[in-house]
Design an enzyme around this catalytic site. Structure first.
Site, PDB file in Angstrom:
ATOM      1  N   HIS A  89      85.117  77.412  72.930  1.00 17.60           N
ATOM      2  CA  HIS A  89      83.695  77.095  72.858  1.00 17.60           C
ATOM      3  C   HIS A  89      82.888  78.358  73.157  1.00 17.60           C
ATOM      4  CE1 HIS A  89      80.029  74.796  73.416  1.00 17.60           C
ATOM      5  NE2 HIS A  89      79.932  75.208  74.671  1.00 17.60           N
ATOM      6  N   CYS A 129      78.522  75.612  68.112  1.00 18.42           N
ATOM      7  CA  CYS A 129      78.328  76.337  69.367  1.00 18.42           C
ATOM      8  C   CYS A 129      78.065  77.824  69.147  1.00 18.42           C
ATOM      9  CB  CYS A 129      79.483  76.109  70.333  1.00 18.42           C
ATOM     10  SG  CYS A 129      81.096  76.607  69.730  1.00 18.42           S
TER      11      CYS A 129
END
Length: 183
Positions: free
Chosen positions: A116, A15
């Site tokens: 994230h 990510c």
């Protein structure tokens, strides 16, 4: 005719790489680039503290900051106690956020969250959420909607916001209104 918005989708634990590329609107960084940055940050480490031990990604903020520096950008930690109204959006290239995200296995969403990385960028005058876990970019709108989105993320607790700016903008603190600058 609407211009296409570049959007890399989530793969492995990459990510941070996807957030960088989505922010830059091009495939600039790869897992190999991130691994090279990790080695540079901790050349003598047996287990590199800036990524997953499994080698699947999960890069930390140091990798993102070092990657941005190679392109003459800087990442500025946003002090969440400040008003988002004090941001000078015209001086900010984009945003990278570290947000809590539910872990899912296929269609099954687990009651566990992990951090994230996502990018938010203005493209052709419109701000987009370029989260790599989304099927497509999500249009946020203008400055008002951007600030509402950032405030919503911040108010959910465990969220960090990085302002991505040119190095000269960071040095002169042009990303924040005059009243908020500390001499």
């Amino acid at each position: 005719m609407t211009e296409a918005v570049f959007h890399e989708r989530q793969r492995l634990e990459l990510c941070a790489v996807h957030a960088l590329n989505n922010l830059l609107q091009s495939h600039v960084f790869s897992q190999q680039h991130a691994e090279e940055i990790c080695r540079g940050l901790a050349p003598d480490s047996r287990f590199n503290p800036h990524r997953s031990v499994l080698g699947t990604g999960n890069y930390d903020v140091n990798v993102i900051m070092a990657a941005l520096q190679t392109l003459d950008y800087a990442a500025v930690w946003w002090d969440k106690r400040r008003s988002l109204e004090s941001l000078v959006l015209s001086e900010i290239f984009g945003f990278i956020l570290n947000i809590p995200s539910r872990i899912s296995l296929g269609f099954l969403s687990l009651p566990i969250t992990r951090k994230h990385w996502i990018a938010v960028q203005q493209i052709h005058g419109i701000y987009y959420n370029l989260d790599s876990k989304l099927k497509a970019p999500v249009k946020l709108g203008g400055p008002k909607e951007l600030r509402e989105f950032l405030q919503e993320c911040i108010s959910q607790g465990s969220c960090e916001v990085l302002l991505v700016v040119r190095k000269d903008v960071e040095e002169a603190k042009l990303w924040i209104s005059n009243e908020e600058r500390v001499p």
